[in-house]
Scaffold this motif. Structure first.
Motif, PDB file in Angstrom:
ATOM      1  N   SER A 136       1.049  -1.202  -0.189  1.00 28.91           N
ATOM      2  CA  SER A 136      -0.092  -0.099  -0.076  1.00 28.91           C
ATOM      3  C   SER A 136       0.823   1.218  -0.004  1.00 28.91           C
ATOM      4  O   SER A 136       0.652   2.394   0.715  1.00 28.91           O
ATOM      5  CB  SER A 136      -0.883  -0.271   1.290  1.00 28.91           C
ATOM      6  N   PHE A 137       1.991   1.480  -0.815  1.00 31.63           N
ATOM      7  CA  PHE A 137       2.780   2.582  -0.891  1.00 31.63           C
ATOM      8  C   PHE A 137       1.793   3.562  -1.706  1.00 31.63           C
ATOM      9  O   PHE A 137       1.905   4.575  -1.507  1.00 31.63           O
ATOM     10  CB  PHE A 137       3.990   2.198  -1.685  1.00 31.63           C
ATOM     11  N   ALA A 138       1.165   3.048  -2.747  1.00 31.06           N
ATOM     12  CA  ALA A 138       0.188   3.760  -3.707  1.00 31.06           C
ATOM     13  C   ALA A 138      -0.908   3.073  -3.991  1.00 31.06           C
ATOM     14  O   ALA A 138      -0.902   1.695  -4.121  1.00 31.06           O
ATOM     15  CB  ALA A 138       1.153   4.313  -4.737  1.00 31.06           C
ATOM     16  N   ASP A 141      -1.117  -0.842  -5.995  1.00 33.55           N
ATOM     17  CA  ASP A 141       0.239  -1.676  -5.732  1.00 33.55           C
ATOM     18  C   ASP A 141      -0.278  -3.062  -5.790  1.00 33.55           C
ATOM     19  O   ASP A 141      -1.376  -3.520  -5.652  1.00 33.55           O
ATOM     20  CB  ASP A 141       0.938  -1.274  -4.326  1.00 33.55           C
ATOM     21  N   ALA A 170       8.961   0.718  -3.066  1.00 36.19           N
ATOM     22  CA  ALA A 170       7.739   1.183  -3.601  1.00 36.19           C
ATOM     23  C   ALA A 170       7.784   0.780  -5.077  1.00 36.19           C
ATOM     24  O   ALA A 170       6.784   0.589  -5.373  1.00 36.19           O
ATOM     25  CB  ALA A 170       7.920   2.792  -3.181  1.00 36.19           C
ATOM     26  N   LYS A 174       5.023  -1.741  -7.078  1.00 37.74           N
ATOM     27  CA  LYS A 174       4.154  -1.053  -8.298  1.00 37.74           C
ATOM     28  C   LYS A 174       4.052  -2.263  -9.397  1.00 37.74           C
ATOM     29  O   LYS A 174       3.065  -2.253 -10.209  1.00 37.74           O
ATOM     30  CB  LYS A 174       4.699  -0.012  -9.133  1.00 37.74           C
TER      31      LYS A 174
END
Length: 190
Positions: A136-138, A141, A170, A174
């Protein structure tokens, strides 16, 4: 130190992995692996790795690792949580031999220069696990759920060349999870 180790590997596009590797490293398989440990039944540890060759050595390249990770137990389910990862392992009661990695000399770490931690020889039986994870960096993901079996990962030919990116958790997160390849837990003394 007593270690309860939880291991999960998932398929990730090998061309995207190649774009993250520093010079001198070659991707061996389209895999990202999360190792999580409970040490002395008190502290959690998590690391993210990908299989590589560097010179004459083959092993895992550490993408990131975290100390003092929180974990919870609920029956046979163990969940590790950080600000950017939740991963759970649920033992299914089926045991087998610990997987042998004939091409694993150890794990490469890049901080403060290249260092290799030699591979541990673990002879204890493993217990297969069901596993679910989510980075859950972005938004968007990688995330996935195991299918109740262990699947192979084979090297893929280069189909696309992506722009180089820094080798960071990170950036690795992705890369979509094609499928969870398998998960297990094993206990040993370090």
């Amino acid at each position: 130190m007593k270690v309860q180790q939880y291991v999960m590997a998932y398929e990730a596009e090998q061309d995207r992995l190649r774009a993250l590797l520093p010079d001198g490293f070659v991707s061996l398989r389209p895999v990202l692996r999360i190792n999580a440990e409970i040490r002395d039944d008190a502290s959690g540890y998590v690391e993210l790795n990908t299989p590589v060759a560097h010179g004459e050595c083959r092993g895992w390249l550490n993408v990131g690792h975290w100390e003092n990770v929180s974990f919870t137990r609920q029956g046979k389910k163990v969940t590790f949580r950080t600000d950017f990862l939740e991963i759970s392992f649920t033992g299914v009661g089926i045991q087998g031999g610990c997987p042998a990695e004939k091409d694993n000399d150890g794990c490469f770490f890049l901080e403060e220069g290249l260092r290799m931690r030699k591979a541990e020889r673990i002879s204890g039986n493993k217990e297969f696990c069901d596993c679910a994870f989510r980075w859950s960096f972005a938004p968007g993901d990688a995330h996935g759920v195991s299918q109740g079996k262990t699947l192979p990962a084979y090297p893929t030919e280069c189909k696309a060349v992506y722009p180089r990116e820094a080798l960071t958790p990170a950036n690795a997160a992705k890369i979509s999870c094609g499928q969870v390849l398998g998960a297990y837990t094993v206990a040993f003394d370090r």
